[in-house]
Scaffold this motif. Structure first.
Motif, PDB file in Angstrom:
ATOM      1  N   ARG A 274     183.756  12.339  90.281  1.00 20.57           N
ATOM      2  CA  ARG A 274     185.072  11.762  90.615  1.00 20.57           C
ATOM      3  C   ARG A 274     186.096  12.845  90.890  1.00 20.57           C
ATOM      4  N   ALA A 275     186.011  13.960  90.169  1.00 23.43           N
ATOM      5  CA  ALA A 275     186.947  15.061  90.381  1.00 23.43           C
ATOM      6  C   ALA A 275     186.304  16.362  89.923  1.00 23.43           C
ATOM      7  N   VAL A 276     186.585  17.430  90.660  1.00 26.59           N
ATOM      8  CA  VAL A 276     186.146  18.782  90.286  1.00 26.59           C
ATOM      9  C   VAL A 276     187.404  19.628  90.179  1.00 26.59           C
TER      10      VAL A 276
ATOM     11  N   ALA B 239     189.095  15.380  94.568  1.00 29.18           N
ATOM     12  CA  ALA B 239     188.724  14.059  94.047  1.00 29.18           C
ATOM     13  C   ALA B 239     187.865  13.336  95.070  1.00 29.18           C
ATOM     14  N   PHE B 240     186.958  12.466  94.570  1.00 32.73           N
ATOM     15  CA  PHE B 240     185.989  11.785  95.430  1.00 32.73           C
ATOM     16  C   PHE B 240     185.901  10.320  95.025  1.00 32.73           C
ATOM     17  N   ASP B 241     185.569   9.446  95.987  1.00 31.80           N
ATOM     18  CA  ASP B 241     185.345   8.049  95.653  1.00 31.80           C
ATOM     19  C   ASP B 241     183.917   7.857  95.162  1.00 31.80           C
TER      20      ASP B 241
ATOM     21  N   VAL C 269     191.088  13.265  97.934  1.00 32.29           N
ATOM     22  CA  VAL C 269     192.286  14.096  97.748  1.00 32.29           C
ATOM     23  C   VAL C 269     191.866  15.522  97.416  1.00 32.29           C
ATOM     24  N   SER C 270     192.604  16.476  97.939  1.00 34.14           N
ATOM     25  CA  SER C 270     192.493  17.858  97.476  1.00 34.14           C
ATOM     26  C   SER C 270     193.907  18.347  97.172  1.00 34.14           C
ATOM     27  N   THR C 271     194.069  18.977  96.002  1.00 32.75           N
ATOM     28  CA  THR C 271     195.397  19.362  95.537  1.00 32.75           C
ATOM     29  C   THR C 271     195.382  20.792  95.040  1.00 32.75           C
ATOM     30  N   ALA C 272     196.334  21.587  95.513  1.00 33.41           N
ATOM     31  CA  ALA C 272     196.465  22.970  95.060  1.00 33.41           C
ATOM     32  C   ALA C 272     197.317  23.008  93.792  1.00 33.41           C
ATOM     33  N   PHE C 273     196.811  23.707  92.760  1.00 30.31           N
ATOM     34  CA  PHE C 273     197.518  23.833  91.486  1.00 30.31           C
ATOM     35  C   PHE C 273     197.717  25.298  91.141  1.00 30.31           C
TER      36      PHE C 273
ATOM     37  N   THR D  13     198.861  19.386  99.113  1.00 30.77           N
ATOM     38  CA  THR D  13     197.999  18.280  98.701  1.00 30.77           C
ATOM     39  C   THR D  13     197.601  17.511  99.952  1.00 30.77           C
ATOM     40  N   THR D  14     196.301  17.279 100.110  1.00 26.92           N
ATOM     41  CA  THR D  14     195.790  16.589 101.298  1.00 26.92           C
ATOM     42  C   THR D  14     195.077  15.315 100.876  1.00 26.92           C
ATOM     43  N   GLU D  15     195.485  14.182 101.459  1.00 33.94           N
ATOM     44  CA  GLU D  15     194.822  12.901 101.211  1.00 33.94           C
ATOM     45  C   GLU D  15     193.939  12.566 102.412  1.00 33.94           C
ATOM     46  N   TYR D  16     192.762  11.983 102.119  1.00 34.45           N
ATOM     47  CA  TYR D  16     191.790  11.678 103.160  1.00 34.45           C
ATOM     48  C   TYR D  16     191.489  10.180 103.182  1.00 34.45           C
ATOM     49  N   ARG D  17     191.115   9.704 104.355  1.00 33.14           N
ATOM     50  CA  ARG D  17     190.663   8.326 104.511  1.00 33.14           C
ATOM     51  C   ARG D  17     189.486   8.340 105.471  1.00 33.14           C
ATOM     52  N   ALA D  18     188.331   7.851 104.962  1.00 30.12           N
ATOM     53  CA  ALA D  18     187.096   7.831 105.767  1.00 30.12           C
ATOM     54  C   ALA D  18     186.788   9.218 106.321  1.00 30.12           C
TER      55      ALA D  18
END
Length: 397
Positions: free
Chosen positions: A189-191, A205-207, A214-218, A227-232
Motif C-alpha cells: 500500500r505504501a513504501v 502509495a499504491f492501490d 501518489v508519490s510525495t517528497a518528504f 507531490t504527484t497524484e496518479y490516475r490509471a
C-alpha cells in the motif's frame, strides 16, 4: 465519545460480569462460604477466594485479597472457553490483563494505577498479532501498529485518540527503513523511506491492484518538494510543498496529459488560478494581489469574453465586484461595461448590440438605476428616463 482506553475498560468490566446462564457459583475462603458481593465479608480479607460451579464443581473464579482489597490475580472462567485474568494491587488494576476465547489468547494488556499503560497486544485467530499498542500518559507519545493475518504491517502511527501515521513529524518510527504498509490482498500500500525514524525522500502509495496512486517528497517527516497524484497510471495532479505547506504551483491535468488547471499558492493563500480548455487555450484566469483580484474568462479560441475587478467582501470573505466589469463580443468589440462599488452597481453602465451600436447608457447608485437612455440597434432613441429611489420613473415637466 468513547476513547480506546474507555472501550477497553468497558470490555474488561463486561468480561468480569457473570455469564448469563442457569449455573450457580459457590465461593469459599479457607473452607468457609463467602459472598463476594457483600463488602462486609471481604472488608479485612487477606488470601485467595475460590469459586466453583455448583453443578460441575469446576473452578470459575479466583481472586486474591490483601487487607480487604484485591491484590494479585483475579481469574474468571466460563464453560464456553472464555476467560479473563486481571492483576491488581491495593484494589486497583496494576500489572497484566489477559482475555481468552475458546482457550485462545485474544488480548493482553498492561495496567498501572488503574490505567492501561505500556504494551497491549491483540491476536488473530491463527495466533499472530493483529494490533500492538504502547500507551503512554501523554497520548501523542503512544504508538500503534496493525498487522494482517500473515504478519504484514497494514498501518502504524502515534496517538491512540488523535492518530498520525508513522514517520510524519513528531511520530518517529523505530523500525527499519523503508517502512512498508500492505493492503489486505498482500499488495504493498505504501513504501516509505526513513531517516532517523522520519520520512525522508520519495514516499509512494499504491492501490490494491498495484497501480501507483501518489508519490510525495518528504524532508524530516514533512512534505517538502513535489507531490504527484496518479490516475490509471497517468499524472492527475502535482503540488509543490515547502516545509509542510503548499508553496508554489498545483497543476491538474486532463487524461491526455494537457494542463487542466494551475493554482499558485503561498502558504494557505491562493495567488493565481488558471483554468484551461483541453485544446490548450485559457478558460479562466483569476489573479490576486493585496486583497484585490482580476478575473478573466475566455472563449475556446483564446479571445477574451469577460473581465471583472473584485475585492474581498465583508463577512464570509468572498469576492465581490469592485471597479470595472466588462464583457466582449466575439469580434473583440465591447458588449457591456459597468462599474461596481463593493458589490453594488455604482456609476455608468453601457451596453452594445452585436453590430457595435450603443443600445444603453445608464447611471447607477448603490445598486439602483438613477437615469437611463436606450436606443434601437439602428440608433433610434427608445427611452430617456430618470428614476426615484423607489424605482419609479420621474415625471417630465
Amino acid at each position: 465519545m468513547r476513547t480506546p482506553s474507555m472501550m477497553r475498560l468497558l470490555l474488561l468490566s463486561l468480561s468480569l460480569l457473570p455469564a448469563a446462564s442457569q449455573a450457580v457459583e459457590r465461593c469459599q475462603f479457607k473452607g468457609k462460604p463467602i459472598n463476594l458481593d457483600n463488602g462486609n465479608s471481604t472488608a479485612k480479607l487477606t488470601g485467595t477466594v475460590r469459586c466453583v460451579d455448583e453443578d460441575t464443581q469446576k473452578e470459575t473464579h479466583t481472586v486474591s485479597f490483601r487487607d480487604g482489597k484485591r491484590d494479585g490475580w483475579e481469574i474468571r472462567r466460563w464453560s464456553d472457553g472464555r476467560s479473563v485474568e486481571q492483576e491488581y494491587r491495593a484494589g486497583q488494576r496494576h500489572g497484566g490483563f489477559k482475555r481468552f476465547e475458546e482457550g485462545r489468547l485474544v488480548e493482553s494488556t498492561q495496567y498501572a494505577d488503574d490505567n492501561t499503560r505500556g504494551e497491549s497486544l491483540r491476536y488473530h485467530p491463527n495466533g499472530k498479532v493483529s494490533r500492538r499498542t504502547d500507551e503512554q500518559p501523554e497520548d501523542a507519545k503512544s504508538t500503534y501498529a496493525n498487522y494482517d493475518e500473515s504478519g504484514r504491517l497494514t498501518e502504524a502511527g502515534c496517538g491512540l485518540r488523535s492518530s498520525r501515521e508513522a514517520g510524519l513529524k513528531d511520530c518517529v518510527w523505530k523500525g527499519p527503513s523503508p517502512l512498508v504498509f500492505f493492503h489486505p490482498t498482500g499488495q504493498k500500500r505504501a513504501v516509505i523511506p526513513l531517516k532517523n525514524g522520519l520520512r525522508e525522500g520519495l514516499t509512494e502509495a499504491f492501490d490494491a491492484q498495484g497501480e501507483r496512486t501518489v508519490s510525495t517528497a518528504f524532508v524530516a517527516g514533512v512534505r517538502d518538494g513535489v507531490t504527484t497524484e496518479y490516475r490509471a497510471g497517468k499524472v492527475r495532479r502535482t503540488t509543490t510543498y515547502a516545509q509542510g505547506k503548499a508553496e508554489g504551483d498545483e497543476t491538474e491535468f486532463f487524461d491526455d496529459g494537457s494542463k487542466k488547471q494551475v493554482i499558485t499558492r503561498r502558504g494557505r493563500e491562493e495567488l493565481h488560478r488558471v483554468e484551461y480548455f483541453q485544446n490548450g487555450e485559457r478558460k479562466r484566469d483569476f489573479a490576486v494581489k493585496d486583497g484585490r483580484a482580476v478575473e478573466s474568462t475566455f472563449n475556446d479560441d483564446g479571445s477574451l469574453s469577460e473581465r471583472r475587478h473584485l475585492r474581498q467582501g465583508h463577512g464570509y470573505g468572498g469576492w465581490v465586484p469592485d471597479g470595472l466589469t466588462e464583457s466582449f463580443l466575439p469580434d473583440g468589440g465591447p458588449e457591456q461595461r459597468q462599474h461596481f462599488v463593493e458589490g453594488d452597481a455604482d456609476g455608468q453602465r453601457q451596453v452594445w448590440a452585436d453590430n457595435g451600436v450603443l443600445v444603453e447608457d445608464s447611471q447607477w447608485k448603490k445598486g439602483r438605476v438613477t437615469a437611463r437612455k436606450r436606443w434601437n440597434p439602428d440608433g433610434g432613441l427608445t427611452e430617456d428616463a430618470e428614476f426615484h429611489e423607489d424605482g419609479s420613473r420621474k415625471k417630465k415637466p
